[in-house]
Design a protein around this motif. Structure first.
Motif, PDB file in Angstrom:
ATOM      1  N   SER A 114      -7.540  14.855 -26.048  1.00  0.00           N
ATOM      2  CA  SER A 114      -6.183  13.948 -25.375  1.00  0.00           C
ATOM      3  C   SER A 114      -4.974  15.071 -25.352  1.00  0.00           C
ATOM      4  CB  SER A 114      -5.848  12.989 -26.627  1.00  0.00           C
ATOM      5  OG  SER A 114      -5.803  13.528 -27.824  1.00  0.00           O
ATOM      6  N   ILE A 115      -4.756  15.737 -26.126  1.00  0.00           N
ATOM      7  CA  ILE A 115      -3.720  16.551 -26.014  1.00  0.00           C
ATOM      8  C   ILE A 115      -3.915  17.741 -24.946  1.00  0.00           C
ATOM      9  CG2 ILE A 115      -2.034  18.611 -27.039  1.00  0.00           C
ATOM     10  CD1 ILE A 115      -2.055  15.682 -28.530  1.00  0.00           C
ATOM     11  N   ASP A 116      -5.057  18.220 -24.646  1.00  0.00           N
ATOM     12  CA  ASP A 116      -5.240  18.819 -23.562  1.00  0.00           C
ATOM     13  C   ASP A 116      -5.084  18.232 -22.167  1.00  0.00           C
ATOM     14  OD1 ASP A 116      -5.852  21.298 -25.117  1.00  0.00           O
ATOM     15  OD2 ASP A 116      -7.842  20.669 -25.265  1.00  0.00           O
ATOM     16  N   ALA A 117      -5.563  17.023 -22.272  1.00  0.00           N
ATOM     17  CA  ALA A 117      -5.508  16.260 -21.155  1.00  0.00           C
ATOM     18  C   ALA A 117      -3.941  15.775 -20.656  1.00  0.00           C
ATOM     19  CB  ALA A 117      -6.194  14.762 -21.071  1.00  0.00           C
ATOM     20  N   ALA A 118      -3.198  15.577 -21.687  1.00  0.00           N
ATOM     21  CA  ALA A 118      -1.626  15.476 -21.541  1.00  0.00           C
ATOM     22  C   ALA A 118      -1.131  16.868 -20.870  1.00  0.00           C
ATOM     23  CB  ALA A 118      -0.963  15.285 -22.803  1.00  0.00           C
ATOM     24  N   GLN A 119      -1.632  17.916 -21.464  1.00  0.00           N
ATOM     25  CA  GLN A 119      -0.935  19.364 -20.806  1.00  0.00           C
ATOM     26  C   GLN A 119      -1.566  19.459 -19.476  1.00  0.00           C
ATOM     27  OE1 GLN A 119       1.008  20.024 -23.211  1.00  0.00           O
ATOM     28  NE2 GLN A 119       0.136  22.205 -23.749  1.00  0.00           N
ATOM     29  N   ILE A 120      -2.648  19.147 -18.887  1.00  0.00           N
ATOM     30  CA  ILE A 120      -3.225  19.360 -17.636  1.00  0.00           C
ATOM     31  C   ILE A 120      -2.371  18.470 -16.779  1.00  0.00           C
ATOM     32  CG2 ILE A 120      -5.023  18.960 -16.132  1.00  0.00           C
ATOM     33  CD1 ILE A 120      -7.102  19.745 -18.535  1.00  0.00           C
ATOM     34  N   ALA A 121      -2.142  17.146 -17.140  1.00  0.00           N
ATOM     35  CA  ALA A 121      -1.441  16.117 -16.241  1.00  0.00           C
ATOM     36  C   ALA A 121       0.092  16.621 -16.125  1.00  0.00           C
ATOM     37  CB  ALA A 121      -1.332  14.705 -17.197  1.00  0.00           C
ATOM     38  N   ASN A 122       0.462  17.371 -17.099  1.00  0.00           N
ATOM     39  CA  ASN A 122       1.912  17.645 -17.149  1.00  0.00           C
ATOM     40  C   ASN A 122       1.979  18.632 -16.016  1.00  0.00           C
ATOM     41  OD1 ASN A 122       3.433  15.660 -18.385  1.00  0.00           O
ATOM     42  ND2 ASN A 122       3.462  16.966 -20.453  1.00  0.00           N
ATOM     43  N   ILE A 123       1.312  19.554 -16.243  1.00  0.00           N
ATOM     44  CA  ILE A 123       0.906  20.914 -15.077  1.00  0.00           C
ATOM     45  C   ILE A 123       0.959  20.245 -13.547  1.00  0.00           C
ATOM     46  CG2 ILE A 123      -0.094  22.812 -14.240  1.00  0.00           C
ATOM     47  CD1 ILE A 123      -0.977  23.312 -17.034  1.00  0.00           C
ATOM     48  N   VAL A 124      -0.017  19.274 -13.398  1.00  0.00           N
ATOM     49  CA  VAL A 124       0.024  18.549 -12.077  1.00  0.00           C
ATOM     50  C   VAL A 124       1.394  17.866 -11.757  1.00  0.00           C
ATOM     51  CG1 VAL A 124      -1.279  17.003 -10.802  1.00  0.00           C
ATOM     52  CG2 VAL A 124      -2.502  18.379 -12.342  1.00  0.00           C
ATOM     53  N   ARG A 125       1.885  17.256 -12.665  1.00  0.00           N
ATOM     54  CA  ARG A 125       3.017  16.717 -12.330  1.00  0.00           C
ATOM     55  C   ARG A 125       4.225  17.638 -11.978  1.00  0.00           C
ATOM     56  NH1 ARG A 125       1.931  13.490 -17.276  1.00  0.00           N
ATOM     57  NH2 ARG A 125       1.335  11.447 -16.930  1.00  0.00           N
ATOM     58  N   GLY A 126       4.230  18.768 -12.520  1.00  0.00           N
ATOM     59  CA  GLY A 126       5.208  19.836 -12.302  1.00  0.00           C
ATOM     60  C   GLY A 126       4.889  20.346 -10.948  1.00  0.00           C
ATOM     61  N   SER A 127       3.563  20.356 -10.573  1.00  0.00           N
ATOM     62  CA  SER A 127       3.312  21.140  -9.075  1.00  0.00           C
ATOM     63  C   SER A 127       3.513  19.879  -8.078  1.00  0.00           C
ATOM     64  CB  SER A 127       1.877  21.456  -9.298  1.00  0.00           C
ATOM     65  OG  SER A 127       1.352  22.386  -9.935  1.00  0.00           O
ATOM     66  N   LEU A 128       3.459  18.873  -8.534  1.00  0.00           N
ATOM     67  CA  LEU A 128       3.920  17.875  -7.421  1.00  0.00           C
ATOM     68  C   LEU A 128       5.275  17.725  -7.181  1.00  0.00           C
ATOM     69  CD1 LEU A 128       1.696  14.650  -8.513  1.00  0.00           C
ATOM     70  CD2 LEU A 128       1.183  16.190  -6.443  1.00  0.00           C
ATOM     71  N   ASN A 129       6.164  18.251  -8.068  1.00  0.00           N
ATOM     72  CA  ASN A 129       7.635  18.466  -7.819  1.00  0.00           C
ATOM     73  C   ASN A 129       8.221  19.749  -7.292  1.00  0.00           C
ATOM     74  OD1 ASN A 129       9.150  15.861  -8.971  1.00  0.00           O
ATOM     75  ND2 ASN A 129       7.566  16.194 -10.355  1.00  0.00           N
ATOM     76  N   PHE A 130       7.109  20.811  -7.519  1.00  0.00           N
ATOM     77  CA  PHE A 130       7.437  22.323  -7.348  1.00  0.00           C
ATOM     78  C   PHE A 130       7.040  22.497  -5.796  1.00  0.00           C
ATOM     79  CE2 PHE A 130       6.427  26.645  -6.853  1.00  0.00           C
ATOM     80  CZ  PHE A 130       7.596  27.285  -7.031  1.00  0.00           C
ATOM     81  N   LEU A 131       5.838  22.251  -5.391  1.00  0.00           N
ATOM     82  CA  LEU A 131       5.256  22.716  -4.112  1.00  0.00           C
ATOM     83  C   LEU A 131       6.134  22.024  -2.872  1.00  0.00           C
ATOM     84  CD1 LEU A 131       1.566  22.786  -4.829  1.00  0.00           C
ATOM     85  CD2 LEU A 131       3.112  24.652  -4.558  1.00  0.00           C
ATOM     86  N   PRO A 132       6.679  20.699  -3.124  1.00  0.00           N
ATOM     87  CA  PRO A 132       7.489  20.170  -2.039  1.00  0.00           C
ATOM     88  C   PRO A 132       8.599  21.192  -1.623  1.00  0.00           C
ATOM     89  CG  PRO A 132       6.798  18.466  -3.493  1.00  0.00           C
ATOM     90  CD  PRO A 132       6.400  19.466  -4.273  1.00  0.00           C
ATOM     91  N   VAL A 133       9.280  21.882  -2.722  1.00  0.00           N
ATOM     92  CA  VAL A 133      10.201  22.627  -2.364  1.00  0.00           C
ATOM     93  C   VAL A 133       9.742  23.681  -1.332  1.00  0.00           C
ATOM     94  CG1 VAL A 133      11.764  24.345  -3.207  1.00  0.00           C
ATOM     95  CG2 VAL A 133      11.338  22.359  -4.522  1.00  0.00           C
ATOM     96  N   ALA A 134       8.491  24.240  -1.467  1.00  0.00           N
ATOM     97  CA  ALA A 134       7.895  25.180  -0.440  1.00  0.00           C
ATOM     98  C   ALA A 134       7.635  24.553   0.843  1.00  0.00           C
ATOM     99  CB  ALA A 134       6.623  25.876  -1.237  1.00  0.00           C
ATOM    100  N   GLY A 135       7.199  23.571   0.825  1.00  0.00           N
ATOM    101  CA  GLY A 135       6.996  22.591   2.091  1.00  0.00           C
ATOM    102  C   GLY A 135       8.232  22.332   2.841  1.00  0.00           C
TER     103      GLY A 135
END
Length: 572
Positions: free
Chosen positions: A68-89
């Motif tokens: 469960s904790i690992d899943a929360a970590q992975i999900a947060n990394i994905v959420r971060g990427s969804l907010n970071f990569l649009p800057v590059a776009g």
């Protein structure tokens, strides 16, 4: 939300009105005819992407048996990427390609992402065998199965990078007047948050409550529909060409200043600075660079090897890597001056990332029944923060801020709104800790401490609405306040970067929240695999202390900040 939408439109340059352009025969593109195509494609993408990312943590736990904790970590990394990569776009479309091809590529990549998601849920060979209750005995995913899943996640982030910011910019490009652009952004945020609500409720319910394969298939259909609808409007779109990168000019200032670092200024006699348009200024005259960060002034300083004159045609001389204009130097100073205040928002975003990740785990271990036949999906619980954001924004805009103005004689400045957001966020962390303390007391009262990880606390999940609601109110204060502050203080040439600064905070928050949780796991025993054995209340108390100290740092930064826009009220 109207204000936030208006502030997000700076990348659009003034153009002749649609009526004028059509009358003169210059263009027949643009205008309100494009709204159904742009807004419709945005809704389809938004509900699919947001619904999937909100439920990704549950998918990892239930179908891939990730701890469960690992899943929360992975999900947060994905959420971060969804907010970071649009800057590059956004940078890619602004500087090189324009919005249309970047959006088109991003939408196509999102379609491919949901093809993989659907296959991962529909084909038993692409996921581990079903396990009735999560436990250490459950078989984990193989390398090949995880490769397909993570490829789908990566494509989702890349595709979102091409669409999330650029759809708003392309929509604003369809209109020539500020009034039409303002109205478009009002509708933009209506459609955007409507798609988020549908994704966080309907899509999450279908995936978690009916069938993961069906839920992902609905997302696939929505993204494919978005792509087709976007293409159908091609002949109506106005597509301004990219004008080159403003970021290279910032790099030139740094390079020029470093190259002239050995120059002894006192030995030059009177120091002259290049202003542009055949103009120069001495160190004491009008047009000279400011004294702050004076080392960067060397980039505009004229030496014997520099040619400050404009070209023979009378046009402005292109900026070189040795001599820059004073305005370019001041633009970089403005950017650097904002960074301390920007950094004070990182811990704020970290706290939100921790709460979102942990509160889903709490929801899984609580009574989610709402009536005899309906159970709230755990992944949908965070929608309460979004609802609070939407509900409180018009109250702030129509009631609270006007009352503030009547009392103080002026509206709250962006930094005052951000400061209030800090305070409310601290309160949200305290409420989260208190609710978790109550949940753990119920666990102990019912001998749940020795129960399995799947044991459900006889306490309603509706208790979690309290911390989520308070956090959502805080976001309604500090998120638009931050965006307004950056928009006001950044130079005009960098306002596309200004609108990206607040989302960058969100990305940094989600990335660093994974680091924070990992440190807590290593140095304490607060986060075992079973949330009923955990001490999430201690985690929330720690976060509350951290954001309180960070608020002090924000106050120091705000009190020392010197505004570039002199009409902005100095606060703190």
């Amino acid at each position: 939300m109207a204000d936030a939408g208006t502030e997000s439109s700076p990348r659009s340059q003034p153009k002749p009105s649609d009526q004028e352009g059509q009358a003169s025969g210059e263009t027949k593109q643009g205008g309100w005819i494009t709204l159904p195509f742009i807004a419709g494609s945005m809704v389809g993408l938004g509900l699919a992407i947001n619904g999937t990312t909100s439920n990704l943590q549950i998918y990892l736990i239930k179908e891939y048996h990730v701890e469960s904790i690992d899943a929360a970590q992975i999900a947060n990394i994905v959420r971060g990427s969804l907010n970071f990569l649009p800057v590059a776009g956004a940078i890619l479309s602004d500087s090189y390609l324009g919005c249309f091809p970047v959006i088109l590529a991003g939408a196509a990549i999102n379609v491919l992402s949901f093809v993989l998601f659907t296959l991962s849920a529909a084909l038993p060979s692409l996921r581990p065998p079903h396990c009735p209750a999560p436990s250490a005995a459950c078989q984990r995913g193989t390398a090949g199965q995880l490769a397909v899943l993570y490829a789908a996640v990566s494509l989702l982030a890349i595709g979102t990078g091409g669409t999330r910011f650029n759809v708003a910019t392309m929509g604003a490009d369809q209109f020539g007047g500020a009034r039409d652009q303002d109205t478009f952004f009002n509708w933009y945020f209506v459609f955007l948050y409507a798609s988020f609500l549908i994704g966080d409720t309907a899509i999450v319910y279908i995936q978690d409550g009916v069938s993961w394969a069906l839920g992902f298939a609905v997302c696939l259909a929505a993204t494919a529909f978005s792509l087709v609808l976007f293409l159908l409007g091609t002949r109506y779109y106005r597509m301004p060409a990219a004008k080159g990168s403003p970021y290279s000019e910032l790099a030139r200032v740094v390079v020029a200043a470093v190259r002239k670092a050995p120059v002894h200024v006192g030995a030059l006699g009177p120091v002259w600075y290049y202003v542009g348009d055949n103009a120069v200024a001495d160190s004491a005259g009008e047009g000279a660079p400011s004294k702050r960060l004076s080392f960067l002034n060397r980039a505009a300083m004229i030496t014997t090897t520099d040619d400050p004159m404009d070209d023979a045609s009378g046009g402005r001389r292109a900026s070189g890597w040795r001599l820059c204009r004073v305005q370019q130097v001041e633009d970089l100073k403005s950017l650097l001056g904002v960074f301390p205040l920007w950094s004070s928002g990182i811990m704020l975003s970290v706290s939100i990332g921790v709460v979102i990740g942990m509160i889903i785990l709490q929801a899984l271990a609580m009574d989610r029944s709402l009536g005899p036949r309906f159970k709230i999906p755990a992944g949908s619980i965070t929608v309460c923060s979004l609802v609070a954001f939407i509900a409180v924004t018009p109250v702030l805009d129509r009631a609270v801020f006007p009352l503030w103005r009547r009392i103080t004689g002026m509206p709250p400045s962006p930094l005052q709104r951000v400061g209030l957001g800090h305070v409310v966020n601290i309160a949200g962390m305290v409420v989260a800790a208190l609710v978790e303390r109550r949940r753990l007391s119920v666990v102990r009262a019912h001998d749940g401490a020795d129960a399995a990880a799947g044991w459900v606390t006889p306490m309603s999940v509706l208790w979690l609405l309290l911390p989520l609601g308070v956090v959502g109110i805080g976001e309604a204060l500090h998120f638009p306040g931050n965006m307004a502050f950056y928009y006001l203080e950044f130079p005009k040439t960098l306002r596309s970067l200004a609108t990206a600064m607040a989302p960058l905070l969100i990305a940094m928050g989600f990335y660093l929240s994974t680091v924070f949780v990992d440190v807590v796991r290593r140095v304490t025993a607060w986060l075992p695999g079973n949330v009923n054995h955990a001490r999430l209340d201690n985690v929330y108390w720690t976060v509350a202390v951290a954001v309180t100290l960070n608020f002090g740092y924000f106050l120091i930064c705000a009190s020392r900040y010197k505004y570039q826009n002199q009409s902005t009220t100095v606060v703190m």
